[in-house]
Scaffold this motif. Sequence first.
Motif, PDB file in Angstrom:
ATOM      1  N   VAL A   1      -4.817   5.930  -1.231  1.00 52.63           N
ATOM      2  CA  VAL A   1      -5.014   4.740  -0.407  1.00 52.63           C
ATOM      3  C   VAL A   1      -6.014   5.044   0.710  1.00 52.63           C
ATOM      4  O   VAL A   1      -5.846   6.004   1.468  1.00 52.63           O
ATOM      5  CB  VAL A   1      -3.682   4.244   0.185  1.00 52.63           C
ATOM      6  N   ILE A   2      -7.038   4.225   0.781  1.00 49.50           N
ATOM      7  CA  ILE A   2      -8.015   4.289   1.867  1.00 49.50           C
ATOM      8  C   ILE A   2      -7.744   3.078   2.762  1.00 49.50           C
ATOM      9  O   ILE A   2      -7.860   1.930   2.324  1.00 49.50           O
ATOM     10  CB  ILE A   2      -9.455   4.251   1.337  1.00 49.50           C
ATOM     11  N   ASP A   3      -7.365   3.338   4.000  1.00 53.96           N
ATOM     12  CA  ASP A   3      -6.959   2.296   4.945  1.00 53.96           C
ATOM     13  C   ASP A   3      -8.153   1.880   5.801  1.00 53.96           C
ATOM     14  O   ASP A   3      -8.645   2.668   6.615  1.00 53.96           O
ATOM     15  CB  ASP A   3      -5.819   2.842   5.818  1.00 53.96           C
ATOM     16  N   ALA A   4      -8.617   0.650   5.622  1.00 57.84           N
ATOM     17  CA  ALA A   4      -9.795   0.177   6.354  1.00 57.84           C
ATOM     18  C   ALA A   4      -9.580   0.219   7.859  1.00 57.84           C
ATOM     19  O   ALA A   4     -10.500   0.556   8.618  1.00 57.84           O
ATOM     20  CB  ALA A   4     -10.149  -1.243   5.912  1.00 57.84           C
ATOM     21  N   ASP A   5      -8.371  -0.123   8.316  1.00 51.79           N
ATOM     22  CA  ASP A   5      -8.106  -0.109   9.757  1.00 51.79           C
ATOM     23  C   ASP A   5      -8.219   1.307  10.319  1.00 51.79           C
ATOM     24  O   ASP A   5      -8.742   1.517  11.418  1.00 51.79           O
ATOM     25  CB  ASP A   5      -6.711  -0.670  10.048  1.00 51.79           C
ATOM     26  N   ARG A   6      -7.736   2.287   9.553  1.00 56.97           N
ATOM     27  CA  ARG A   6      -7.816   3.677  10.009  1.00 56.97           C
ATOM     28  C   ARG A   6      -9.278   4.136  10.064  1.00 56.97           C
ATOM     29  O   ARG A   6      -9.694   4.802  11.015  1.00 56.97           O
ATOM     30  CB  ARG A   6      -7.005   4.568   9.066  1.00 56.97           C
ATOM     31  N   VAL A   7     -10.042   3.769   9.038  1.00 58.61           N
ATOM     32  CA  VAL A   7     -11.464   4.138   9.028  1.00 58.61           C
ATOM     33  C   VAL A   7     -12.182   3.467  10.194  1.00 58.61           C
ATOM     34  O   VAL A   7     -13.038   4.073  10.851  1.00 58.61           O
ATOM     35  CB  VAL A   7     -12.124   3.772   7.689  1.00 58.61           C
ATOM     36  N   ALA A   8     -11.819   2.214  10.477  1.00 58.12           N
ATOM     37  CA  ALA A   8     -12.440   1.497  11.597  1.00 58.12           C
ATOM     38  C   ALA A   8     -12.197   2.215  12.921  1.00 58.12           C
ATOM     39  O   ALA A   8     -13.067   2.224  13.799  1.00 58.12           O
ATOM     40  CB  ALA A   8     -11.900   0.070  11.665  1.00 58.12           C
TER      41      ALA A   8
ATOM     42  N   ARG B   1     -15.648   8.249   0.546  1.00 56.41           N
ATOM     43  CA  ARG B   1     -14.291   8.607   0.115  1.00 56.41           C
ATOM     44  C   ARG B   1     -14.015   8.125  -1.313  1.00 56.41           C
ATOM     45  O   ARG B   1     -13.332   8.803  -2.066  1.00 56.41           O
ATOM     46  CB  ARG B   1     -13.271   8.056   1.104  1.00 56.41           C
ATOM     47  N   ILE B   2     -14.545   6.978  -1.653  1.00 56.07           N
ATOM     48  CA  ILE B   2     -14.397   6.498  -3.027  1.00 56.07           C
ATOM     49  C   ILE B   2     -15.152   7.417  -3.970  1.00 56.07           C
ATOM     50  O   ILE B   2     -14.638   7.823  -5.019  1.00 56.07           O
ATOM     51  CB  ILE B   2     -14.907   5.047  -3.154  1.00 56.07           C
TER      52      ILE B   2
ATOM     53  N   TYR C   1      -8.268   0.488  -1.943  1.00 58.00           N
ATOM     54  CA  TYR C   1      -8.910   0.245  -0.652  1.00 58.00           C
ATOM     55  C   TYR C   1      -8.153  -0.903   0.016  1.00 58.00           C
ATOM     56  O   TYR C   1      -8.252  -2.056  -0.393  1.00 58.00           O
ATOM     57  CB  TYR C   1     -10.384  -0.093  -0.843  1.00 58.00           C
ATOM     58  N   ASP C   2      -7.377  -0.545   1.035  1.00 58.94           N
ATOM     59  CA  ASP C   2      -6.517  -1.467   1.773  1.00 58.94           C
ATOM     60  C   ASP C   2      -7.354  -2.087   2.884  1.00 58.94           C
ATOM     61  O   ASP C   2      -7.641  -1.439   3.891  1.00 58.94           O
ATOM     62  CB  ASP C   2      -5.325  -0.661   2.322  1.00 58.94           C
ATOM     63  N   VAL C   3      -7.765  -3.344   2.700  1.00 61.91           N
ATOM     64  CA  VAL C   3      -8.725  -3.953   3.634  1.00 61.91           C
ATOM     65  C   VAL C   3      -8.277  -5.384   3.981  1.00 61.91           C
ATOM     66  O   VAL C   3      -8.338  -6.274   3.137  1.00 61.91           O
ATOM     67  CB  VAL C   3     -10.164  -3.896   3.077  1.00 61.91           C
TER      68      VAL C   3
ATOM     69  N   ALA D   1       0.828  -1.207   0.000  1.00 62.13           N
ATOM     70  CA  ALA D   1       0.000   0.000   0.000  1.00 62.13           C
ATOM     71  C   ALA D   1       0.863   1.258   0.000  1.00 62.13           C
ATOM     72  O   ALA D   1       0.589   2.217  -0.734  1.00 62.13           O
ATOM     73  CB  ALA D   1      -0.925  -0.001   1.215  1.00 62.13           C
ATOM     74  N   ALA D   2       1.902   1.256   0.813  1.00 64.63           N
ATOM     75  CA  ALA D   2       2.772   2.433   0.907  1.00 64.63           C
ATOM     76  C   ALA D   2       3.469   2.708  -0.421  1.00 64.63           C
ATOM     77  O   ALA D   2       3.600   3.866  -0.841  1.00 64.63           O
ATOM     78  CB  ALA D   2       3.799   2.242   2.022  1.00 64.63           C
ATOM     79  N   ARG D   3       3.896   1.651  -1.097  1.00 64.75           N
ATOM     80  CA  ARG D   3       4.580   1.840  -2.375  1.00 64.75           C
ATOM     81  C   ARG D   3       3.606   2.343  -3.432  1.00 64.75           C
ATOM     82  O   ARG D   3       3.954   3.220  -4.249  1.00 64.75           O
ATOM     83  CB  ARG D   3       5.225   0.527  -2.822  1.00 64.75           C
ATOM     84  N   LEU D   4       2.401   1.831  -3.445  1.00 74.00           N
ATOM     85  CA  LEU D   4       1.387   2.324  -4.385  1.00 74.00           C
ATOM     86  C   LEU D   4       1.099   3.804  -4.129  1.00 74.00           C
ATOM     87  O   LEU D   4       0.946   4.590  -5.070  1.00 74.00           O
ATOM     88  CB  LEU D   4       0.113   1.491  -4.286  1.00 74.00           C
ATOM     89  N   ALA D   5       1.045   4.190  -2.849  1.00 74.45           N
ATOM     90  CA  ALA D   5       0.824   5.598  -2.503  1.00 74.45           C
ATOM     91  C   ALA D   5       1.971   6.466  -3.016  1.00 74.45           C
ATOM     92  O   ALA D   5       1.747   7.584  -3.501  1.00 74.45           O
ATOM     93  CB  ALA D   5       0.657   5.751  -0.994  1.00 74.45           C
TER      94      ALA D   5
END
Length: 200
Positions: free
Chosen positions: A28-35, A97-98, A111-113, A18-22
């Motif tokens: 990048v939407i981080d599911a853990d952060r949204v949670a 966000r999407i 979406y990093d989930v 995810a970090a490299r794609l960013a």
Amino acid sequence: MRLIGLTGGIAAGKSTVAARLAEHGAIVIDADRVAREVVEPGEPALASIASRFGDHVVVDGALDRPALGAIVFADPEARRDLERITHPAIQARVAERIAAHADDPGAVVVYDVPLLVEARVPHAFDAIVVAHAPAEQRIARLVELRGIAQEEAERRVRSQATDDERLAVADVVVDTSGTMDETVAQVDALWRAIEEGTAW
């Protein structure tokens, strides 16, 4: 906009992907952060959690994660109740966000989930990318790099979808069982293919 689902088992190196794609420009939407966001003070989900599990899981207006964890990890039905509260809130926020990037033809939203397979995430992905390292290697990483006891590491890995279940939904697999440089090189190649429209 292109929407990519990114998943992988615990300690599979998904965060590295995810970090490299960013770095390449993906959103990048981080599911853990949204949670974490949906159970912050003042959020409706936090009130629902207190109502279901008791006021003692909220201390000074904030979620007491260890107290809640002690309940839900010991009781599968309690965990399902928690998911029934949090999953709709997470999905709604992610959908917002999407949607914010839907009209941008150049946007690549990732979406990093972690629980993409287990939670049956409803978003219409253009592709699913799986960061993959064998279960035994991931257990070893948990023990060696995170200091988790062997038995607990095995329990965490086995509580998730199997490698076969994740690989079955993959459009692209990033093999994270090698070195960091090897993983990064695969992600770089994936990004080039995304830009060229040949990734899947």
